[in-house]
Design a protein around this motif. Structure first.
Motif, PDB file in Angstrom:
ATOM      1  N   ARG A   4      -6.856  23.048  -4.467  1.00 43.98           N
ATOM      2  CA  ARG A   4      -5.520  22.712  -3.973  1.00 43.98           C
ATOM      3  C   ARG A   4      -4.743  22.197  -5.172  1.00 43.98           C
ATOM      4  NH1 ARG A   4      -6.756  19.302  -0.109  1.00 43.98           N
ATOM      5  NH2 ARG A   4      -6.877  20.968   1.416  1.00 43.98           N
ATOM      6  N   THR A   6      -1.141  20.672  -6.483  1.00 45.56           N
ATOM      7  CA  THR A   6       0.117  20.034  -6.099  1.00 45.56           C
ATOM      8  C   THR A   6       0.977  19.893  -7.336  1.00 45.56           C
ATOM      9  OG1 THR A   6      -1.006  18.783  -4.366  1.00 45.56           O
ATOM     10  CG2 THR A   6       1.169  18.010  -5.029  1.00 45.56           C
ATOM     11  N   TYR A   8       4.324  18.097  -8.914  1.00 46.48           N
ATOM     12  CA  TYR A   8       5.181  16.922  -8.756  1.00 46.48           C
ATOM     13  C   TYR A   8       6.331  16.983  -9.752  1.00 46.48           C
ATOM     14  CZ  TYR A   8       0.865  15.012  -6.743  1.00 46.48           C
ATOM     15  OH  TYR A   8      -0.278  14.809  -6.009  1.00 46.48           O
ATOM     16  N   ASN A  68      -3.274  14.802   2.365  1.00 49.09           N
ATOM     17  CA  ASN A  68      -1.832  14.600   2.528  1.00 49.09           C
ATOM     18  C   ASN A  68      -1.484  13.116   2.435  1.00 49.09           C
ATOM     19  OD1 ASN A  68      -1.403  17.342   2.872  1.00 49.09           O
ATOM     20  ND2 ASN A  68      -1.289  17.218   5.096  1.00 49.09           N
ATOM     21  N   ARG A  71      -1.943  11.906  -1.196  1.00 50.94           N
ATOM     22  CA  ARG A  71      -0.874  12.475  -2.030  1.00 50.94           C
ATOM     23  C   ARG A  71       0.446  11.734  -1.804  1.00 50.94           C
ATOM     24  NH1 ARG A  71      -0.680  16.904   0.386  1.00 50.94           N
ATOM     25  NH2 ARG A  71      -2.426  17.813  -0.718  1.00 50.94           N
ATOM     26  N   ILE A  82       6.934  15.139  -4.553  1.00 55.64           N
ATOM     27  CA  ILE A  82       6.061  16.283  -4.299  1.00 55.64           C
ATOM     28  C   ILE A  82       6.948  17.518  -4.177  1.00 55.64           C
ATOM     29  CG2 ILE A  82       4.404  17.327  -2.716  1.00 55.64           C
ATOM     30  CD1 ILE A  82       3.783  14.374  -1.807  1.00 55.64           C
ATOM     31  N   ASP A  84       5.496  20.979  -4.402  1.00 55.76           N
ATOM     32  CA  ASP A  84       4.793  22.098  -3.775  1.00 55.76           C
ATOM     33  C   ASP A  84       3.307  21.779  -3.678  1.00 55.76           C
ATOM     34  OD1 ASP A  84       4.572  24.618  -2.631  1.00 55.76           O
ATOM     35  OD2 ASP A  84       4.489  25.680  -4.543  1.00 55.76           O
ATOM     36  N   VAL A  85       2.680  22.312  -2.639  1.00 55.20           N
ATOM     37  CA  VAL A  85       1.236  22.218  -2.463  1.00 55.20           C
ATOM     38  C   VAL A  85       0.740  23.622  -2.146  1.00 55.20           C
ATOM     39  CG1 VAL A  85      -0.660  21.185  -1.162  1.00 55.20           C
ATOM     40  CG2 VAL A  85       1.436  19.867  -1.556  1.00 55.20           C
TER      41      VAL A  85
END
Length: 97
Positions: A4, A6, A8, A68, A71, A82, A84-85
């Motif tokens: 995963r 992410t 930022y 989640n 994060r 944030i 995109d994930v």
């Protein structure tokens, strides 16, 4: 293995804190199926990434609620947005000792 990633957005008020990062890493590693965590900063570029690794697609899916929360809390504490994930299957890897 699954990842995963992410993305930022960082800014002048971003406060990268080693204690916050260490706590986030510890919390992620406690989630069943977690294989590792990387956090990358873009220096002056206004961007940072986190990469978490998971044993299976099921482990990655099951980790979403806890991930989640971690994060959202860590990005708020460090004043990052944030962007995109995304999730990926890791199809090859090579690490040098």
């Amino acid at each position: 293995m699954f990842a995963r990633v992410t993305t930022y957005k960082t800014g002048p008020d971003t406060a990268l804190d080693p204690a916050t990062e260490a706590d986030s890493v510890k919390r992620v590693m406690e989630i069943p199926g977690s294989r590792g965590v990387y956090f990358l900063t873009g220096g002056e570029g206004g961007k940072a990434l986190s990469i978490t690794l998971w044993d299976t697609a099921d482990a990655a899916a099951a980790s979403r609620p806890a991930a989640n929360t971690i994060r959202e809390e860590s990005s708020a504490a460090q004043r990052m947005q944030i962007v995109d994930v995304e999730e990926f299957e890791v199809t090859s890897r090579a690490l040098r000792d």
